[in-house]
Design a protein around this motif. Sequence first.
Motif, PDB file in Angstrom:
ATOM      1  N   VAL A 180    -134.111 -71.503   3.926  1.00  0.00           N
ATOM      2  CA  VAL A 180    -133.853 -70.130   4.339  1.00  0.00           C
ATOM      3  C   VAL A 180    -132.466 -69.701   3.871  1.00  0.00           C
ATOM      4  CG1 VAL A 180    -135.383 -70.366   6.328  1.00  0.00           C
ATOM      5  CG2 VAL A 180    -132.935 -70.799   6.616  1.00  0.00           C
ATOM      6  N   ALA A 181    -132.225 -68.396   3.899  1.00  0.00           N
ATOM      7  CA  ALA A 181    -130.930 -67.863   3.467  1.00  0.00           C
ATOM      8  C   ALA A 181    -130.682 -66.533   4.149  1.00  0.00           C
ATOM      9  CB  ALA A 181    -130.911 -67.686   1.944  1.00  0.00           C
ATOM     10  N   GLY A 182    -129.433 -66.087   4.049  1.00  0.00           N
ATOM     11  CA  GLY A 182    -129.074 -64.761   4.534  1.00  0.00           C
ATOM     12  C   GLY A 182    -129.175 -63.767   3.392  1.00  0.00           C
ATOM     13  N   PHE A 234    -121.629 -70.271   7.611  1.00  0.00           N
ATOM     14  CA  PHE A 234    -122.748 -69.398   7.994  1.00  0.00           C
ATOM     15  C   PHE A 234    -122.194 -67.975   8.016  1.00  0.00           C
ATOM     16  CE2 PHE A 234    -125.563 -67.197  10.940  1.00  0.00           C
ATOM     17  CZ  PHE A 234    -126.808 -67.568  10.440  1.00  0.00           C
ATOM     18  N   ILE A 235    -122.758 -67.101   7.202  1.00  0.00           N
ATOM     19  CA  ILE A 235    -122.221 -65.743   7.054  1.00  0.00           C
ATOM     20  C   ILE A 235    -122.852 -64.836   8.100  1.00  0.00           C
ATOM     21  CG2 ILE A 235    -121.806 -63.835   5.456  1.00  0.00           C
ATOM     22  CD1 ILE A 235    -120.539 -66.595   4.643  1.00  0.00           C
ATOM     23  N   ALA A 291    -127.239 -61.796   7.136  1.00  0.00           N
ATOM     24  CA  ALA A 291    -125.848 -62.272   7.012  1.00  0.00           C
ATOM     25  C   ALA A 291    -124.846 -61.298   7.653  1.00  0.00           C
ATOM     26  CB  ALA A 291    -125.506 -62.532   5.535  1.00  0.00           C
TER      27      ALA A 291
HETATM   28  N1  ADE Z   1    -128.813 -69.696   5.865  1.00  0.00           N
HETATM   29  C1  ADE Z   1    -129.561 -68.779   6.494  1.00  0.00           C
HETATM   30  N2  ADE Z   1    -128.844 -67.706   6.825  1.00  0.00           N
HETATM   31  C2  ADE Z   1    -127.589 -67.938   6.400  1.00  0.00           C
HETATM   32  C3  ADE Z   1    -126.376 -67.212   6.485  1.00  0.00           C
HETATM   33  N3  ADE Z   1    -126.335 -66.014   7.055  1.00  0.00           N
HETATM   34  N4  ADE Z   1    -125.264 -67.770   5.949  1.00  0.00           N
HETATM   35  C4  ADE Z   1    -125.311 -68.982   5.377  1.00  0.00           C
HETATM   36  N5  ADE Z   1    -126.419 -69.713   5.281  1.00  0.00           N
HETATM   37  C5  ADE Z   1    -127.556 -69.199   5.795  1.00  0.00           C
END
Ligand code: ADE
Length: 227
Positions: free
Chosen positions: A76-78, A150-151, A197
């Motif tokens: 997953v990611a932001g 984590f942003i 994020a």
């Molecule tokens: N993984 C999922 N959401 C994230 C975020 N906001 N910042 C960094 N890694 C993440």
Amino acid sequence: MTYGIIGAMQSEISLLKGNMEQLKAHPLAGTEYYTGLLGGKPVVLACSGIGKVSAAICAQTMIIRFGADALINTGVAGCVCDDLTVYDVVLSQDVVYHDFDSDLLIKYFPHTDRFPGDPELLALAQKAYAALGDPGYRLKVGRVATGDQFIESKEVKDNIVSRCRPDCVEMEGAAIAHAAYISGLPVLVIRSMSDNADGNADVSFHTFETVCADHSARLLLKMLELA
Ligand code: ADE
């Protein structure tokens, strides 16, 4: 071809582990490496732990100890771009560090500040997306930015966007792509957007983590079935 598959958290590998055949666990340096077949293809799968160092250790171990000859990072990611939202998936056109001085990366080994996604893996992922029919999310080939943070604030997010122009932010992709790059191996980062994020990122992440991790994993599973 042995695919080395890395997720940072258990949620990012559990669907894949559950679909493996001939599963064998190999504990090493605090990490379980799982060998076996996924979609009928030889893989080594691991949960690296979060952040760049853990991801790089895992990636290099997969290459040296388990003979991985391609690396895929799933999770997953932001989201930090305007044309995607929660659930959507980014494939790495390239991966950059957002917390490493680009000039130093270029001046010193590995003499690059971006790590391209492998064209064949990108094409395979797009074919897999098409084969899933309408999975309920959009797919974008774009830029992934990695850092040990984590942003979850607009200010930090805007700063990263202005410097790096990524589509999403996460905490492992560039370290894995960096390891692949110095060994001349193909690499792809697949990330489903769990949050934006911003100030709501923590709540959104915990709400969507599992379903988004599974989106990314299902796309990867289909890739391996088609490979
Ligand atoms: N993984 C999922 N959401 C994230 C975020 N906001 N910042 C960094 N890694 C993440």
